[in-house]
Design a protein around this motif. Structure first.
Motif, mmCIF file in Angstrom:
data_model
loop_
_atom_site.group_PDB
_atom_site.id
_atom_site.type_symbol
_atom_site.label_atom_id
_atom_site.label_comp_id
_atom_site.label_asym_id
_atom_site.label_seq_id
_atom_site.Cartn_x
_atom_site.Cartn_y
_atom_site.Cartn_z
ATOM 1 N N SER A 20 -13.884 4.076 -38.224
ATOM 2 C CA SER A 20 -12.916 3.945 -39.235
ATOM 3 C C SER A 20 -11.860 4.926 -38.568
ATOM 4 O O SER A 20 -10.462 4.819 -38.583
ATOM 5 N N VAL A 21 -12.164 6.017 -37.851
ATOM 6 C CA VAL A 21 -11.402 6.838 -37.362
ATOM 7 C C VAL A 21 -11.442 7.183 -35.872
ATOM 8 O O VAL A 21 -10.590 7.403 -35.021
ATOM 9 N N ASN A 22 -13.059 7.052 -35.554
ATOM 10 C CA ASN A 22 -13.655 7.267 -34.148
ATOM 11 C C ASN A 22 -14.183 6.098 -33.597
ATOM 12 O O ASN A 22 -14.545 5.238 -34.246
ATOM 13 N N ALA A 23 -14.212 6.218 -32.212
ATOM 14 C CA ALA A 23 -14.707 5.102 -31.481
ATOM 15 C C ALA A 23 -15.611 5.797 -30.441
ATOM 16 O O ALA A 23 -15.108 6.959 -30.035
ATOM 17 N N GLU A 24 -16.643 4.977 -30.158
ATOM 18 C CA GLU A 24 -17.650 5.510 -28.961
ATOM 19 C C GLU A 24 -17.513 4.819 -27.961
ATOM 20 O O GLU A 24 -17.761 3.401 -28.046
ATOM 21 N N VAL A 25 -16.848 5.097 -26.864
ATOM 22 C CA VAL A 25 -16.604 4.400 -25.407
ATOM 23 C C VAL A 25 -17.580 4.582 -24.638
ATOM 24 O O VAL A 25 -17.935 5.964 -23.996
ATOM 25 N N THR A 26 -18.232 3.608 -23.938
ATOM 26 C CA THR A 26 -19.507 3.832 -23.028
ATOM 27 C C THR A 26 -18.957 3.294 -21.558
ATOM 28 O O THR A 26 -18.464 2.239 -21.558
ATOM 29 N N LEU A 27 -18.921 4.056 -20.665
ATOM 30 C CA LEU A 27 -18.401 3.765 -19.305
ATOM 31 C C LEU A 27 -19.659 3.750 -18.392
ATOM 32 O O LEU A 27 -20.550 4.686 -18.460
ATOM 33 N N GLU A 28 -19.897 2.566 -17.461
ATOM 34 C CA GLU A 28 -20.660 2.698 -16.669
ATOM 35 C C GLU A 28 -20.130 3.110 -15.184
ATOM 36 O O GLU A 28 -19.333 2.287 -14.771
ATOM 37 N N ILE A 29 -20.499 4.159 -14.818
ATOM 38 C CA ILE A 29 -19.874 5.047 -13.662
ATOM 39 C C ILE A 29 -20.468 4.596 -12.238
ATOM 40 O O ILE A 29 -20.024 4.915 -11.066
#
Length: 69
Positions: A20-29
């Motif tokens: 609702s306020v935050n998001a978890e963003v996963t990057l594949e580097i």
């Protein structure tokens, strides 16, 4: 892109988990190498983040801590 941060890692967004306020963003580097960041949902919208889009993980930290029981 230029930044004064210690590390800038280019990757591809693999997953976004919106709250609702935050998001978890996963990057594949690199293949099999991922980094996850917590950002605001407003930032996800402002940067138009989406799965498959290229993005940068910008790391500026004086220390990283790991703990176990």
């Amino acid at each position: 892109m230029q930044a004064t941060a210690n590390k800038v890692l280019k990757g591809t967004i693999k997953h976004i988990s919106l709250g609702s306020v935050n998001a978890e963003v996963t990057l594949e580097i690199n293949p099999g190498v991922e980094i996850t960041a917590m950002v605001t949902t407003a930032s996800v919208d402002k940067l138009q983040l989406s799965q498959g889009k290229e993005a940068y993980a910008i790391i500026q930290a004086s220390q990283i801590m790991i703990s176990v029981d």
